[in-house]
Design an enzyme around this catalytic site. Structure first.
Site, mmCIF file in Angstrom:
data_model
loop_
_atom_site.group_PDB
_atom_site.id
_atom_site.type_symbol
_atom_site.label_atom_id
_atom_site.label_comp_id
_atom_site.label_asym_id
_atom_site.label_seq_id
_atom_site.Cartn_x
_atom_site.Cartn_y
_atom_site.Cartn_z
ATOM 1 N N GLU A 79 12.701 37.854 41.132
ATOM 2 C CA GLU A 79 11.826 37.918 42.301
ATOM 3 C C GLU A 79 10.705 36.881 42.246
ATOM 4 O O GLU A 79 9.704 37.000 42.953
ATOM 5 C CB GLU A 79 11.232 39.317 42.444
ATOM 6 C CG GLU A 79 12.278 40.396 42.663
ATOM 7 C CD GLU A 79 11.681 41.781 42.732
ATOM 8 O OE1 GLU A 79 11.025 42.102 43.732
ATOM 9 O OE2 GLU A 79 11.854 42.548 41.763
ATOM 10 N N SER A 97 13.471 44.378 45.165
ATOM 11 C CA SER A 97 13.779 43.570 46.354
ATOM 12 C C SER A 97 15.258 43.622 46.736
ATOM 13 O O SER A 97 15.792 42.679 47.296
ATOM 14 C CB SER A 97 13.349 42.106 46.142
ATOM 15 O OG SER A 97 11.945 42.004 46.095
ATOM 16 N N TYR A 128 12.937 38.827 53.338
ATOM 17 C CA TYR A 128 12.155 37.632 53.052
ATOM 18 C C TYR A 128 12.536 36.373 53.823
ATOM 19 O O TYR A 128 11.802 35.391 53.781
ATOM 20 C CB TYR A 128 12.214 37.330 51.548
ATOM 21 C CG TYR A 128 11.723 38.484 50.717
ATOM 22 C CD1 TYR A 128 10.428 38.951 50.850
ATOM 23 C CD2 TYR A 128 12.555 39.128 49.804
ATOM 24 C CE1 TYR A 128 9.974 40.027 50.104
ATOM 25 C CE2 TYR A 128 12.115 40.195 49.050
ATOM 26 C CZ TYR A 128 10.820 40.641 49.207
ATOM 27 O OH TYR A 128 10.386 41.694 48.467
ATOM 28 N N ARG A 158 4.491 51.519 47.688
ATOM 29 C CA ARG A 158 5.295 51.619 48.907
ATOM 30 C C ARG A 158 6.636 52.222 48.530
ATOM 31 O O ARG A 158 7.273 51.777 47.577
ATOM 32 C CB ARG A 158 5.498 50.241 49.522
ATOM 33 C CG ARG A 158 6.050 50.284 50.950
ATOM 34 C CD ARG A 158 6.797 49.029 51.316
ATOM 35 N NE ARG A 158 8.087 48.972 50.634
ATOM 36 C CZ ARG A 158 8.405 48.049 49.728
ATOM 37 N NH1 ARG A 158 7.560 47.114 49.364
ATOM 38 N NH2 ARG A 158 9.601 48.089 49.155
ATOM 39 N N ASP A 191 10.584 53.595 49.600
ATOM 40 C CA ASP A 191 11.718 53.445 50.505
ATOM 41 C C ASP A 191 12.305 54.822 50.789
ATOM 42 O O ASP A 191 12.621 55.566 49.853
ATOM 43 C CB ASP A 191 12.794 52.568 49.869
ATOM 44 C CG ASP A 191 12.266 51.204 49.428
ATOM 45 O OD1 ASP A 191 11.135 50.855 49.822
ATOM 46 O OD2 ASP A 191 12.984 50.508 48.703
ATOM 47 N N GLU A 235 13.246 54.988 46.307
ATOM 48 C CA GLU A 235 12.495 54.450 45.167
ATOM 49 C C GLU A 235 11.060 54.162 45.573
ATOM 50 O O GLU A 235 10.732 54.093 46.763
ATOM 51 C CB GLU A 235 13.149 53.187 44.629
ATOM 52 C CG GLU A 235 13.209 52.039 45.609
ATOM 53 C CD GLU A 235 13.932 50.823 45.022
ATOM 54 O OE1 GLU A 235 13.226 49.973 44.446
ATOM 55 O OE2 GLU A 235 15.165 50.737 45.141
ATOM 56 N N ASN A 255 7.807 51.476 44.835
ATOM 57 C CA ASN A 255 7.423 50.156 44.341
ATOM 58 C C ASN A 255 5.939 50.161 43.985
ATOM 59 O O ASN A 255 5.105 50.436 44.846
ATOM 60 C CB ASN A 255 7.691 49.096 45.411
ATOM 61 C CG ASN A 255 9.142 49.087 45.849
ATOM 62 O OD1 ASN A 255 9.976 48.437 45.262
ATOM 63 N ND2 ASN A 255 9.449 49.858 46.897
ATOM 64 N N GLY A 277 5.250 43.885 47.796
ATOM 65 C CA GLY A 277 5.049 42.520 48.254
ATOM 66 C C GLY A 277 3.844 42.394 49.166
ATOM 67 O O GLY A 277 3.491 43.329 49.896
#
Length: 319
Positions: A29, A159, A225, A265, A267, A280, A282, A286
């Site tokens: 990443e 990611s 991205y 954050r 998901d 999951e 994070n 990002g």
């Protein structure tokens, strides 16, 4: 799980400190991290902070000393940055840093361990199997406890790197051969069909929920991205009030169960029937132009520089 904070600074004190924005790193990443670092560095400079940009490499300890870094803003994603290793280095050097501590970072980064934490705390998450190698995963193709389609993913990448949705056995075998190239054990997860939403948490408060409508099969690396993919972002997510509240509850519950700090954050999938499944969490989300925690924060009236500053103010030692 509780987090002990040590070494935190006030906003006024931070104006007189040397802030190292750590970005880049050695993971898959890296390119995303470079963009996060540039955005964060620019935002902090616009607020008058003394910032030094540091591309994380094997010489990091020497760089931190040479640049006289007082506090670190972590803009590194993936292995060697989001998995507790960088946090451990900073703890040993007594340099306060943003985000979660060593243990929370390590557990959240490993999807298999995170699953176990979620299940222990009653947080709904799809069923899964974990495999130590390619051979065992391939041998289990006909005996998985859930039907196709399934999701194949490496346990220690972010990611959506190495993630595949497999509708057939042939696709499963190809996905396994790809996913084992990446870090960690191999996880095969029950596919849950539904709306892809993301919940943000900041300073132990649920910020809100954004829906992601990817033009691709799912919200993969390119959808996240690359420009021009047609991905739509809807904030607040157009969910019924009870479902919206449930997503916030689940994301905050995951943040707390893992012992996270600062921002996170998560998901989430919301099924047609309204069930909520957490995939999951994070711990270093990002912070690019298309990143979701900044979008959620902006929807709550927190602009990008203010978000970066709030995370900086929360920097501390956590071991």
């Amino acid at each position: 799980m509780t987090t002990v904070n040590r070494g935190a600074f006030t906003k006024d004190e931070l104006k007189h400190k040397r802030v190292g924005v750590l970005f880049g790193g050695l993971s898959s990443e890296r390119e995303v991290s470079l963009r996060t670092g540039a955005a964060v560095s620019g935002a902090l400079r616009s607020l008058g902070y003394d910032v030094v940009d540091i591309d994380v490499g094997k010489d990091l300890p020497a760089r931190l000393v040479a640049e006289k870094v007082d506090v670190a803003w972590l803009a590194v994603h993936g292995r060697y940055g989001e998995d507790g290793s960088l946090q451990g280095l900073l703890e040993s050097m007594f340099i306060p840093y943003t985000g979660s501590g060593v243990l929370a970072s390590a557990m959240a980064m490993d999807k298999v361990y995170a699953k176990q934490i979620f299940l222990a705390h009653g947080i709904p998450t799809p069923a899964y199997r974990a495999f130590q190698d390619e051979a065992s995963a391939l041998a289990a193709a006909d005996s998985l406890p859930f039907p196709f389609p399934v999701v194949v993913k490496p346990s220690r990448e972010g990611s959506s790197v190495g993630v595949h949705i497999c509708k057939t056995r042939d696709a499963y075998e190809a996905a396994v051969k790809d996913a084992v190239k990446y870090a960690g054990t191999l996880m095969v997860e029950q596919f849950v069909k539904g709306r892809e939403v993301q919940g943000g948490v900041l300073d132990d408060e649920a910020l809100g929920v954004i829906e992601v409508r990817a033009a691709r099969e799912f919200y993969d690396y390119d959808a996240k991205y690359k420009a021009g993919t047609g991905t739509q972002y809807l904030f607040p997510a157009p969910l019924p009030e009870a479902q919206y509240a449930r997503v916030n509850e689940v994301c905050l519950g995951a943040h707390r169960a893992l012992g996270c700090a600062g921002g996170s954050r998560s998901d989430v999938i919301v099924t047609e029937g309204g069930d909520v499944f957490l995939l999951e969490t994070n711990t270093l989300p990002g912070m690019t132009a298309t990143s979701l925690l900044p979008k959620i924060a902006a929807g709550r009236g927190i602009d990008f520089p203010a978000l970066c500053e709030r995370l900086l103010v929360g920097a501390c030692l956590k071991a």
